[in-house]
Scaffold this active site. Structure first.
Site, PDB file in Angstrom:
ATOM      1  N   ARG A 102       0.809  -1.207  -0.277  1.00  0.00           N
ATOM      2  CA  ARG A 102       0.106  -0.549   0.084  1.00  0.00           C
ATOM      3  C   ARG A 102       1.076   1.092  -0.378  1.00  0.00           C
ATOM      4  NH1 ARG A 102      -1.762   0.861   4.049  1.00  0.00           N
ATOM      5  NH2 ARG A 102      -0.890  -1.426   5.605  1.00  0.00           N
ATOM      6  N   TYR A 258      -1.262  -3.509  -6.932  1.00  0.00           N
ATOM      7  CA  TYR A 258      -1.069  -4.560  -5.465  1.00  0.00           C
ATOM      8  C   TYR A 258      -2.230  -4.355  -4.743  1.00  0.00           C
ATOM      9  CZ  TYR A 258       0.070  -5.355  -1.012  1.00  0.00           C
ATOM     10  OH  TYR A 258      -0.163  -5.917   0.079  1.00  0.00           O
ATOM     11  N   LYS A 267      -9.318  -2.496   1.914  1.00  0.00           N
ATOM     12  CA  LYS A 267      -8.746  -1.070   2.768  1.00  0.00           C
ATOM     13  C   LYS A 267      -9.727  -0.083   2.327  1.00  0.00           C
ATOM     14  CE  LYS A 267      -6.621  -4.120   4.558  1.00  0.00           C
ATOM     15  NZ  LYS A 267      -6.449  -4.532   6.093  1.00  0.00           N
ATOM     16  N   HIS A 287     -10.495  -2.816  11.630  1.00  0.00           N
ATOM     17  CA  HIS A 287      -9.257  -3.554  10.962  1.00  0.00           C
ATOM     18  C   HIS A 287      -8.816  -4.743  12.326  1.00  0.00           C
ATOM     19  CE1 HIS A 287      -5.042  -3.429   9.641  1.00  0.00           C
ATOM     20  NE2 HIS A 287      -5.263  -4.560   8.378  1.00  0.00           N
ATOM     21  N   SER A 309      -1.384  -3.582  10.858  1.00  0.00           N
ATOM     22  CA  SER A 309      -1.035  -5.082   8.875  1.00  0.00           C
ATOM     23  C   SER A 309       0.208  -5.923   9.303  1.00  0.00           C
ATOM     24  CB  SER A 309      -0.007  -4.062   8.060  1.00  0.00           C
ATOM     25  OG  SER A 309      -1.610  -4.064   8.014  1.00  0.00           O
ATOM     26  N   CYS A 311       0.602  -7.801  12.072  1.00  0.00           N
ATOM     27  CA  CYS A 311       1.624  -7.989  13.254  1.00  0.00           C
ATOM     28  C   CYS A 311       0.196  -8.859  13.705  1.00  0.00           C
ATOM     29  CB  CYS A 311       0.669  -6.562  13.544  1.00  0.00           C
ATOM     30  SG  CYS A 311       1.845  -5.466  13.852  1.00  0.00           S
ATOM     31  N   ASP A 334      -9.472 -10.144   9.090  1.00  0.00           N
ATOM     32  CA  ASP A 334      -8.541  -8.443   8.330  1.00  0.00           C
ATOM     33  C   ASP A 334      -9.581  -7.368   9.211  1.00  0.00           C
ATOM     34  OD1 ASP A 334      -5.872  -7.341   7.705  1.00  0.00           O
ATOM     35  OD2 ASP A 334      -7.886  -6.728   5.887  1.00  0.00           O
ATOM     36  N   ARG A 426       2.082 -12.089  -0.781  1.00  0.00           N
ATOM     37  CA  ARG A 426       0.483 -12.659  -0.031  1.00  0.00           C
ATOM     38  C   ARG A 426      -0.222 -14.130  -0.392  1.00  0.00           C
ATOM     39  NH1 ARG A 426      -1.445  -8.787   3.824  1.00  0.00           N
ATOM     40  NH2 ARG A 426      -0.381  -7.395   4.096  1.00  0.00           N
TER      41      ARG A 426
END
Ligand code: GTP
Ligand code: OAA
Ligand code: MN
Length: 647
Positions: A102, A258, A267, A287, A309, A311, A334, A426
């Protein structure tokens, strides 16, 4: 330029139909007459965007298997993806090395008034919680980039639903994109296609079009006369921009393929536009992961957890508990949309349909459930490839003998050299494939939530778990979150950054107003039962720089204590100035060789500094919009700390 001769015919008797055709090349073509079958509001959006982007073809996605196969063929032909014959229906995309995460610095919330969109910092301080752009500047940015950006190519129309189609919590969107990779990924991550179009057709727009569906326009940015950045991954990294107009429910994204920048349901919609809709409508878009946990007595509860993100949300949502008799089931990894129901119970849905998870670090020992999920029907991006047609990444299980590796950029790789997989590589995989997906994960009314967890990567000072004293303190704990930077965005190094509510890059409106909104939940209706709030930290390190806590499946021991606290079990609480930590007796560390005191210590000097730093951050960033209740929490923490003996 396509013409719209056929638009305007009487469509009242028609349903949108799938109508594929193959042109002379391999580009799929949908006859424009089908565009005319779209609901009027959507037709206007498509027509306006076609006038701007000038695609040669417009293709309305029906979400079918046949359509997906056709697009996969196209992507293979263009070499955007390669097959992974070791697995079933899996593919690997290698992005342009400049388009791997991002881009927070080029992400904007665009509103009439700046203060509606972002916090207004004190004096000349720089705002850290989002970027604002005026609607006029946004329009110029769009005009500069989008005019003719799809010449010679296809515009795909993706009707999608965030949330199960039969859920009153769900919202619809339509993404227009020139990327087939985005279509295939959106099909995994959201519910797309004809059913959505039918629901959209049946909805009343209330006369103004706002709130009816979210309009999302995306282009990878490959103008016919522009520079070619990457042969198989068109993008325009120098001019990438991601714009959100919460007042109009619009998203416009240019220049990046991406995921976080291009799968606009995630998002952009579910968090940025979503949080702003949620504020208007009285709910929360966050989130967070959602999991169900059943204890040995058979009592099942659901919790949500917000970590920044990279974590640990996906890992926790798929946890395999090490404590006997425990079971964890996954609802989402998420994003959560949640609200208090008529009985005052907080209920949550996962608005997504798939997982867009971090690959590196995923292995049979850390996340076996993810390993059992991702090797079919998955699109991998920027992982490494093995000579036997499989994938590889750092922290995965051992390579089989004789197997060689091609790195994420397509070059031969030798162990010990540069990373084989990009740190933000990912997997994009259907949620229903997860072996521990919760039976109620698509329940239209959501699942009941009994605890909210916040957490981050905190190498020093922050205990493994502590509980907030009450709701207001819980909101302060969310506001005070910090974490080490990760590869999920463009930040450099391991700086510890403020990341309130794990939402720093995702707020759709002024963070001060967001805090007020969270605080207001407690009194939203007379019968509201607010859940308990906790803070967790799997990442505390010892003097040698080693993690003090084994993490992953062992995190169920923290859940075990949290469940005891929800049940108000006696003898479980030990007061500290920052919150409640476990008593030694109430925390099940049996069989583990860990430094209990070190994991749970609350060093007062550290916390005095921390409290000052957080207070400075909140006053400087939020200034006049900092709610009085949060100012009180800051003061209360200072006085609790000053009363406490120094250690
Ligand atoms: N030490 C330690 N590392 C963990 C733990 N849980 C996750 N990680 C690591 O953290 C990284 C990211 O974990 P994820 O679960 O993918 O993070 P996420 O929050 O879902 O990330 P986003 O998808 O970016 O929002 C991986 O490399 C994991 O191996 C844990 O309990 N302990
Ligand atoms: O948005 C993305 O690219 C992936 C993600 O989940 C995050 O960064 O939190
Ligand atoms: Mn995320």
């Amino acid at each position: 330029m396509p013409d719209f001769d056929s638009i305007g015919e009487d469509i009242s008797h028609c349903r949108p139909k799938v109508h594929l055709q193959w042109a002379s090349g391999s580009q799929p073509v949908r006859k424009l007459s089908v565009v005319s079958l779209l609901p009027q509001k959507l037709k206007d959006f498509v027509e306006d965007s076609v006038r701007l982007c000038r695609p040669s073809n417009v293709y309305v996605c029906d979400g079918s298997e046949a359509e997906n196969s056709m697009l996969i063929e196209l992507l293979l032909e263009n070499r955007t993806i390669v097959p992974l014959p070791k697995y079933q229906n899996c593919f690997l995309a290698r992005s342009c090395p400049r388009d791997v995460a991002r881009v927070e610095s080029r992400t904007f919330i665009c509103t009439t008034n700046r203060r509606d969109a972002v916090n207004v910092p004190r004096g000349s301080a720089k705002g850290m919680l989002g970027n604002w752009m005026s609607l006029e500047d946004a329009d110029s940015a769009v005009a500069e980039r989008f005019l003719g950006c799809m010449v010679g190519r296809t515009m795909y129309v993706i009707p999608f639903s965030m949330g199960p189609l039969d859920s009153p919590y769900s919202k619809l969107g339509v993404q227009l994109t020139d990327s087939a990779y985005v279509v295939c990924s959106m099909r995994i991550m959201t519910r797309i296609g004809t059913k959505v179009l039918e629901k959209l057709d049946s909805l009343d727009d209330g006369g103004n079009g706002v709130g009816y569906f979210v309009k999302a326009l995306h282009s990878v940015g490959r103008p016919a006369d522009g520079p070619v950045q990457h042969p198989h991954w068109p993008c325009d990294p120098d001019r990438t921009i991601i714009l959100h107009k919460p007042e109009m429910n619009e998203i416009i994204s240019y220049g990046s393929g991406y995921g976080g920048n291009s799968l606009l349901g995630k998002k952009c919609f579910a968090l940025r536009i979503g949080s702003s809709i949620a504020r208007r409508e009285g709910w929360l878009a966050e989130h967070m992961l959602i999991l169900g946990v059943t204890n040995p007595k058979g009592r099942k509860r659901y919790v949500v957890a917000a970590f920044p993100s990279a974590c640990g949300k996906t890992n926790m949502a798929m946890m395999q508990p090490t404590l006997p008799g425990y079971k964890v089931e996954c609802v989402g990894d998420d994003i959560v949309w949640m609200r208090f129901d008529r009985n005052g119970q907080l209920r949550a849905i996962n608005p997504e349909f798939g997982f867009f998870g971090v690959a590196p670090g995923t292995s049979r020992s850390t996340n076996p459930v993810a390993m059992d999920t991702v090797f079919k029907n998955t699109i991998f991006t920027n992982v490494a490839q093995t000579s036997d047609g499989g994938v590889y990444w750092e922290g995965m299980d051992k390579l089989e003998p004789g197997v060689t590796v091609t790195d994420w950029q397509g070059n031969p790789w030798t162990p010990g050299s540069t990373p084989a997989a990009h740190p933000n590589s990912r997997f994009c995989t259907p949620a229903e494939q997860c072996p521990i997906i919760d039976a109620d994960w698509q329940s239209p009314e959501g699942v009941p939530i009994d605890a909210i967890l916040f957490g981050g990567r905190r190498p020093a000072g922050v205990p493994l778990v502590y509980e907030a004293f009450d709701w207001k303190h819980g909101v302060y704990v969310g506001a005070s979150m910090k974490s080490e930077a990760t590869a999920a965005a463009e930040h450099k190094g391991k700086e510890i950054m403020h990341d309130p509510f794990a939402m720093r890059p995702f707020f759709g409106y002024n963070f001060g107003h967001y805090l007020q909104h969270w605080l207001s939940m407690e009194t939203a209706s007379p019968n509201v039962k607010v859940p308990k709030v906790f803070h967790v930290n799997w990442f505390r390190k010892d003097d040698q720089g080693k993690f003090m806590w084994p993490g992953y499946g062992e995190n169920c021991r923290v859940l075990d204590w949290i469940l005891r606290r929800i049940d108000n079990e006696p003898g479980t609480a030990q007061q500290t100035p920052i919150g409640i930590v476990p008593t030694r007796e109430s925390f099940d560390a049996r069989g583990l060789d860990v430094d209990f005191d070190g994991l749970f210590s609350v060093p007062i000097d550290f916390w005095t500094e921390e409290a000052k730093e957080v207070a400075h951050f909140l006053y400087e960033q939020v200034d006049e919009d900092l709610p009085k209740d949060i100012q009180d929490q800051i003061n209360n923490l200072f006085s609790r700390l000053s009363l406490y003996p120094r250690n």
